[in-house]
Design an enzyme around this catalytic site. Structure first.
Site, mmCIF file in Angstrom:
data_model
loop_
_atom_site.group_PDB
_atom_site.id
_atom_site.type_symbol
_atom_site.label_atom_id
_atom_site.label_comp_id
_atom_site.label_asym_id
_atom_site.label_seq_id
_atom_site.Cartn_x
_atom_site.Cartn_y
_atom_site.Cartn_z
ATOM 1 N N LYS A 87 0.851 -1.192 0.000
ATOM 2 C CA LYS A 87 0.000 0.000 0.000
ATOM 3 C C LYS A 87 0.889 1.245 0.000
ATOM 4 O O LYS A 87 1.777 1.385 0.849
ATOM 5 C CB LYS A 87 -0.889 -0.041 1.250
ATOM 6 C CG LYS A 87 -2.139 0.785 1.174
ATOM 7 C CD LYS A 87 -3.027 0.469 2.375
ATOM 8 C CE LYS A 87 -4.312 1.238 2.376
ATOM 9 N NZ LYS A 87 -5.082 0.992 3.609
HETATM 10 O O1 G3P Z 1 -9.153 2.075 4.417
HETATM 11 C C1 G3P Z 1 -8.945 3.380 4.851
HETATM 12 C C2 G3P Z 1 -9.476 3.523 6.198
HETATM 13 O O2 G3P Z 1 -8.728 2.811 7.114
HETATM 14 C C3 G3P Z 1 -9.748 4.885 6.654
HETATM 15 O O3 G3P Z 1 -10.915 4.766 7.349
HETATM 16 O O4 G3P Z 1 -12.603 5.383 8.967
HETATM 17 O O5 G3P Z 1 -10.200 6.055 9.309
HETATM 18 O O6 G3P Z 1 -11.578 7.136 7.552
HETATM 19 P P1 G3P Z 1 -11.338 5.909 8.346
#
Ligand code: G3P
Length: 218
Positions: A87
């Site tokens: 990633k």
């Molecule tokens: O896959 C990306 C993710 O981990 C971000 O999620 O909920 O932290 O915006 P969030």
């Protein structure tokens, strides 16, 4: 549509795997930190444990922000297990790194995508996955789903093989809307995945079936 779980929590990954519908896992440095995983050896061991649970792609993020560092880290990560997808953030050196990995047959997930232009560059570089962050766009009053639709249109115009991995999914409506638009993959928490099961009429219907059965069967 592929279902990935967005966590580094082994119990949740196992629970999703046991449901029989899991296609992969995404992690990021914040999610690893949330599980208290630190230090190179522990991080490597943790990725290996995730790969042993899930028979599918497991995104492991590089920390370096320069080309040489990303290559060194990414190659080491890719060697850990055949499930590992490297990633990489959408920055200039990240695009170069994605092109390098792509030429070497190493799978990549281009992360932190917030615009169609970023997604176009990632696809041009040969990213396996591109990760638009829906929830974080919603957080700033911008409809994340519009971005998914925009990227879908662009990729379809040119038959890019890069898969749209809708990330930062927060709830079941996000998943359903992604499916309607045609995102290839969604990654979200276990709670969003299991919430797809919920409907009050299902609960009422099941309770009625069971009570009717008991009436005649004791
Ligand atoms: O896959 C990306 C993710 O981990 C971000 O999620 O909920 O932290 O915006 P969030």
């Amino acid at each position: 549509m592929k279902f990935f779980i967005d966590t580094a929590n082994l119990k949740m990954i196992q629970e999703a795997q046991d449901l029989g519908i899991l296609d992969g896992v995404t992690t990021n440095p914040s999610l690893m930190a949330k599980e208290g995983i630190s230090g190179e050896k522990n991080i490597i061991d943790h990725y290996k444990k995730i790969c042993e649970i899930v028979d599918g792609d497991v995104s492991a993020e590089v920390i370096s922000t320069n080309f040489e560092g990303m290559i060194e880290e990414g190659e080491a990560l890719a060697e850990l297990h055949s499930n590992i997808v490297v990633k990489v953030p959408i920055i200039k050196d990240g695009i170069k790194a994605i092109k390098y990995f792509s030429d070497k047959g190493i799978k990549t997930n281009c992360t932190l995508i917030f615009s169609a232009g970023q997604a176009l560059l990632a696809a041009k570089a040969g990213a396996t996955y591109v990760s638009p962050f829906i929830g974080r766009l919603d957080d700033v009053s911008t409809d994340g789903m519009d971005l998914i639709a925009q990227i879908r249109g662009i990729y379809d115009n040119y038959l890019f093989e890069t898969e749209i991995l809708a990330a930062s999914v927060r709830h079941p409506i996000h998943i359903i809307q992604c499916a309607e638009i045609g995102a290839d993959v969604m990654t979200g928490p276990l709670s969003a995945i299991t919430a797809l099961l919920n409907h009050p009429l299902t609960d009422i219907g099941l309770a009625k079936f069971l009570s009717d059965f008991k009436k005649v069967n004791g």
